[in-house]
Design a protein around this motif. Structure first.
Motif, mmCIF file in Angstrom:
data_model
loop_
_atom_site.group_PDB
_atom_site.id
_atom_site.type_symbol
_atom_site.label_atom_id
_atom_site.label_comp_id
_atom_site.label_asym_id
_atom_site.label_seq_id
_atom_site.Cartn_x
_atom_site.Cartn_y
_atom_site.Cartn_z
ATOM 1 N N ILE A 167 0.834 -1.210 0.000
ATOM 2 C CA ILE A 167 0.000 0.000 0.000
ATOM 3 C C ILE A 167 0.873 1.266 0.000
ATOM 4 C CG2 ILE A 167 -2.093 -1.070 0.963
ATOM 5 C CD1 ILE A 167 -1.485 0.222 3.643
ATOM 6 N N MET A 168 2.143 1.084 0.368
ATOM 7 C CA MET A 168 3.050 2.251 0.300
ATOM 8 C C MET A 168 3.479 2.515 -1.140
ATOM 9 S SD MET A 168 5.443 1.791 3.599
ATOM 10 C CE MET A 168 4.757 0.846 4.930
ATOM 11 N N LYS A 169 3.190 1.575 -2.031
ATOM 12 C CA LYS A 169 3.518 1.779 -3.455
ATOM 13 C C LYS A 169 2.417 2.550 -4.160
ATOM 14 C CE LYS A 169 3.835 -2.391 -4.984
ATOM 15 N NZ LYS A 169 4.046 -3.727 -5.504
ATOM 16 N N GLN A 170 1.249 2.656 -3.518
ATOM 17 C CA GLN A 170 0.081 3.208 -4.204
ATOM 18 C C GLN A 170 0.201 4.712 -4.467
ATOM 19 O OE1 GLN A 170 -3.131 2.050 -1.580
ATOM 20 N NE2 GLN A 170 -3.239 -0.007 -2.450
ATOM 21 N N THR A 171 -0.729 5.195 -5.297
ATOM 22 C CA THR A 171 -0.791 6.620 -5.607
ATOM 23 C C THR A 171 -2.085 7.161 -5.015
ATOM 24 O OG1 THR A 171 -0.118 5.816 -7.761
ATOM 25 C CG2 THR A 171 -0.411 8.167 -7.572
ATOM 26 N N VAL A 220 2.118 7.700 -2.425
ATOM 27 C CA VAL A 220 1.754 7.789 -1.004
ATOM 28 C C VAL A 220 2.922 8.317 -0.155
ATOM 29 C CG1 VAL A 220 1.189 6.417 1.056
ATOM 30 C CG2 VAL A 220 0.027 5.946 -1.063
ATOM 31 N N MET A 221 4.127 7.816 -0.443
ATOM 32 C CA MET A 221 5.278 8.209 0.379
ATOM 33 C C MET A 221 5.595 9.692 0.205
ATOM 34 S SD MET A 221 5.965 5.583 2.125
ATOM 35 C CE MET A 221 7.499 6.042 2.911
ATOM 36 N N ASP A 222 5.356 10.206 -1.002
ATOM 37 C CA ASP A 222 5.553 11.651 -1.214
ATOM 38 C C ASP A 222 4.532 12.443 -0.413
ATOM 39 O OD1 ASP A 222 7.737 11.536 -2.935
ATOM 40 O OD2 ASP A 222 6.491 11.306 -4.721
ATOM 41 N N LYS A 223 3.284 11.959 -0.438
ATOM 42 C CA LYS A 223 2.222 12.653 0.325
ATOM 43 C C LYS A 223 2.586 12.667 1.814
ATOM 44 C CE LYS A 223 -1.398 14.116 -0.470
ATOM 45 N NZ LYS A 223 -1.673 15.561 -0.702
ATOM 46 N N ILE A 224 3.088 11.520 2.299
ATOM 47 C CA ILE A 224 3.458 11.441 3.717
ATOM 48 C C ILE A 224 4.576 12.446 4.014
ATOM 49 C CG2 ILE A 224 4.532 9.940 5.469
ATOM 50 C CD1 ILE A 224 2.949 7.574 4.147
ATOM 51 N N VAL A 251 -8.810 0.642 9.136
ATOM 52 C CA VAL A 251 -9.393 -0.660 8.817
ATOM 53 C C VAL A 251 -9.112 -1.061 7.368
ATOM 54 C CG1 VAL A 251 -11.549 -1.976 8.694
ATOM 55 C CG2 VAL A 251 -11.194 -0.327 10.549
ATOM 56 N N ASP A 252 -9.469 -0.189 6.428
ATOM 57 C CA ASP A 252 -9.333 -0.562 5.012
ATOM 58 C C ASP A 252 -7.864 -0.575 4.601
ATOM 59 O OD1 ASP A 252 -11.998 -0.870 4.735
ATOM 60 O OD2 ASP A 252 -12.345 1.172 4.004
ATOM 61 N N TYR A 253 -7.514 -1.621 3.872
ATOM 62 C CA TYR A 253 -6.115 -1.788 3.476
ATOM 63 C C TYR A 253 -5.816 -0.900 2.275
ATOM 64 C CZ TYR A 253 -1.740 -4.290 2.671
ATOM 65 O OH TYR A 253 -0.414 -4.620 2.521
ATOM 66 N N ALA A 254 -5.487 0.350 2.541
ATOM 67 C CA ALA A 254 -5.249 1.306 1.457
ATOM 68 C C ALA A 254 -4.270 2.382 1.911
ATOM 69 C CB ALA A 254 -6.568 1.957 1.046
ATOM 70 N N GLY A 255 -3.405 2.788 0.986
ATOM 71 C CA GLY A 255 -2.401 3.809 1.278
ATOM 72 C C GLY A 255 -3.025 5.100 1.765
ATOM 73 N N TYR A 256 -4.239 5.376 1.275
ATOM 74 C CA TYR A 256 -4.930 6.601 1.673
ATOM 75 C C TYR A 256 -5.098 6.656 3.188
ATOM 76 C CZ TYR A 256 -8.761 9.878 2.428
ATOM 77 O OH TYR A 256 -9.524 10.910 2.909
ATOM 78 N N TRP A 257 -5.523 5.527 3.773
ATOM 79 C CA TRP A 257 -5.795 5.518 5.218
ATOM 80 C C TRP A 257 -4.519 5.561 6.049
ATOM 81 C CZ3 TRP A 257 -10.025 7.387 6.673
ATOM 82 C CH2 TRP A 257 -11.169 7.233 5.869
ATOM 83 N N LEU A 258 -3.485 4.975 5.500
ATOM 84 C CA LEU A 258 -2.195 5.078 6.188
ATOM 85 C C LEU A 258 -1.783 6.549 6.250
ATOM 86 C CD1 LEU A 258 0.410 3.907 7.395
ATOM 87 C CD2 LEU A 258 1.282 3.642 5.068
#
Ligand code: ADP
Length: 488
Positions: free
Chosen positions: A316-320, A326-330, A434-441
């Motif tokens: 999920i850290m690979k997602q956009t 995602v990592m850039d957003k973080i 809960v949901d397995y998604a980069g957004y929630w991380l």
């Protein structure tokens, strides 16, 4: 060691044990649970392979030689030397240099033969070492055949008649599935080659042997036990666990060795601290940033210490999200990032690239280093564990003990050990999604960061709540004893 009359006797079998050899949480459990059981009055002895790394720490001349015998694996005969360390937690080491005098623990082309040998050698040592256990406690696929051997092969020997077997699942994804050589090495006839026995998806499964022949199956958290009975998490063994073996299964949460992992005394830290001296945690962060070239500003330090594999949430850290990685957003949140881990090439490369993008705001160690891990737990403000599944998870327990606030996905043991912080009641030990998604991380890191900067007293409250939790082994060890006694 003398055994008191009526004292429960347990042989605890594991392919890795702290402090001798470790690749993950199994070793921590095998290092700490037996010690706690001994404190509670059980006569426990541990057995593991005599790997090269063990040899380097404990040379043969420091051990007693208690037995030696030929073990047959079909046509091949291999010698098993049983070495013994009677002090602290009494431990037996199975020595065979052909199989175990190698750099790593697993991942060799002949792992089937190596752990068939280990399983047989363990089963066969019981009648030779003057210690007949009431319970043989096996862990993960490497020990799967032991209960089968005890129940079906050696039952005619009265030493084996009354032994009860427990099989603990630490991770069902790794099942030890091999070809027909399983039957050959374990010297089993074709009766074992069907789907009621060891056959599994065209191969033959060590873990399935463990599940079928154990008197009791458990796993390392109650939630993971429930998840294992679903197609999403059971990796093909869900219906077996749900429909056939339900009656003999349970979940007991892991602890950590709170003496070994104590921020008050841990020699790996720059500054020792406890609940009363939490301010010194900040000094650990400063010293860490200085040592590893991170910008010395007031940003929140986010850490990960993990095997680099999909299970741990790296996919999920690979997602956009919002058209960005995602990592850039973080990193846009202004945090700093530290990772310690080894594993899949794809993720090692991903973090090499990440380091290239954020040279003075990230530090990446593609390594396995236990004292560095403790240093990172102590230095970081938040700790990420966004796992797809997590049988128990020890990382979050260590993080909480060292005052790093965990951000976790609500699954398995993470669900059972982390409580989402409630700003109204001031209760809770971390952040969950809960949901397995980069957004929630990303959203949870944003939430933690907002608290860290704008409501520091709340952030400190979470740290204190987390550090106050008792993650020692005593309660869980008592549950294991109850489980053993129930089988007697
Ligand atoms: P798993 O057993 O699935 O790998 P756990 O969270 O149960 O995960 O246990 C992992 C253990 O290994 C923890 O004690 C963690 O601190 C440690 N660990 C993981 N990766 C590393 C690493 N690269 N270096 C040092 N310790 C590590």
């Amino acid at each position: 060691m003398t055994t008191k009359k009526n004292q429960l006797k347990c042989l605890f079998v594991s392919s890795e044990v702290v402090p001798f050899a470790k690749t993950g949480g199994l070793a921590d459990v095998a290092g700490a649970l037996p010690a706690e059981l001994i404190t509670l009055g059980v006569d426990v002895r541990v057995v593991m392979p005599y790997y090269r790394t063990v040899k380097n720490k404990l040379p043969e001349d420091q051990l007693q030689h208690v037995a030696g015998y030929d073990t047959s694996l079909g046509w091949r005969h291999q010698y098993a030397d049983i070495l013994y360390k009677p002090t602290d937690v009494p431990t037996y080491f199975i020595k065979n240099d052909r199989y175990f005098d190698r750099d790593g623990l697993y991942g060799y082309g002949d792992d089937c033969e190596r752990f068939a040998f280990f399983s047989k050698a363990v089963a066969e040592m019981i009648c030779r070492i003057g210690f007949v256990p009431d319970i043989v406690h096996c862990n993960d696929w490497q020990t799967g055949p032991i209960s089968l051997l005890i129940k079906d092969k050696y039952f005619w020997d009265k030493k084996y008649n009354n032994i009860k077997c427990v099989f603990t699942i630490h991770n069902i994804k790794y099942q030890g599935i091999f070809g027909r050589e399983v039957l050959e090495f374990l010297e089993l006839d074709d009766g074992y080659a069907n789907s009621d026995k060891l056959e599994f998806n065209g191969g033959y499964s060590f873990m399935k042997a463990g599940l079928l022949y154990a008197d009791h199956i458990n796993t390392v958290s109650p939630t993971y036990m429930e998840e294992l009975k679903t197609a999403q998490y059971g990796y093909g063994l869900d219906s077996l666990l749900r429909d056939q073996l339900y009656w003999k299964s349970s979940g007991i949460i892991n602890g950590i060795d709170t003496q070994r992992y104590d921020p008050k005394t841990d020699p790996a830290l720059y500054y020792n601290f406890d609940l009363k001296t939490l301010d010194l945690k900040e000094k650990n962060k400063k010293a860490f940033k200085k040592e590893f070239g991170l910008k010395e500003d007031n940003s929140m330090l986010v850490s990960i210490i993990s095997r680099l594999t999909d299970q741990k949430g790296f996919d999920i850290m690979k997602q956009t999200i919002f058209g960005q990685w995602v990592m850039d957003k973080i990193m846009e949140l202004g945090v700093q990032f530290v990772l310690l881990g080894t594993g899949e090439q794809e993720y090692e490369n991903m973090f090499r690239h990440f380091k290239y993008l954020y040279p003075d705001r990230s530090v990446i160690f593609l390594d396995f280093n236990e004292s560095l891990a403790q240093k990172i737990y102590a230095a970081s403000d938040v700790f990420l564990m966004p796992s797809y599944f997590e049988p128990c998870g020890l990382g979050q327990l260590m993080a909480m003990r060292y005052g790093a606030v965990p951000i976790v996905r609500q699954t398995g043991g993470l669900k059972d050990t982390v409580i989402h912080y409630n700003q109204t009641t001031k209760e809770g030990t971390g952040f969950e999604f809960v949901d397995y998604a980069g957004y929630w991380l990303y959203k949870k890191i944003e939430e933690a960061n907002e608290l860290y900067h704008n409501r520091p007293s709340d952030f400190r409250q979470i740290q204190l709540n987390a550090m106050k939790e008792s993650f020692g082994w005593e309660e869980s060890a008592k549950k294991y004893i109850k489980m053993y006694e129930m089988l007697m």
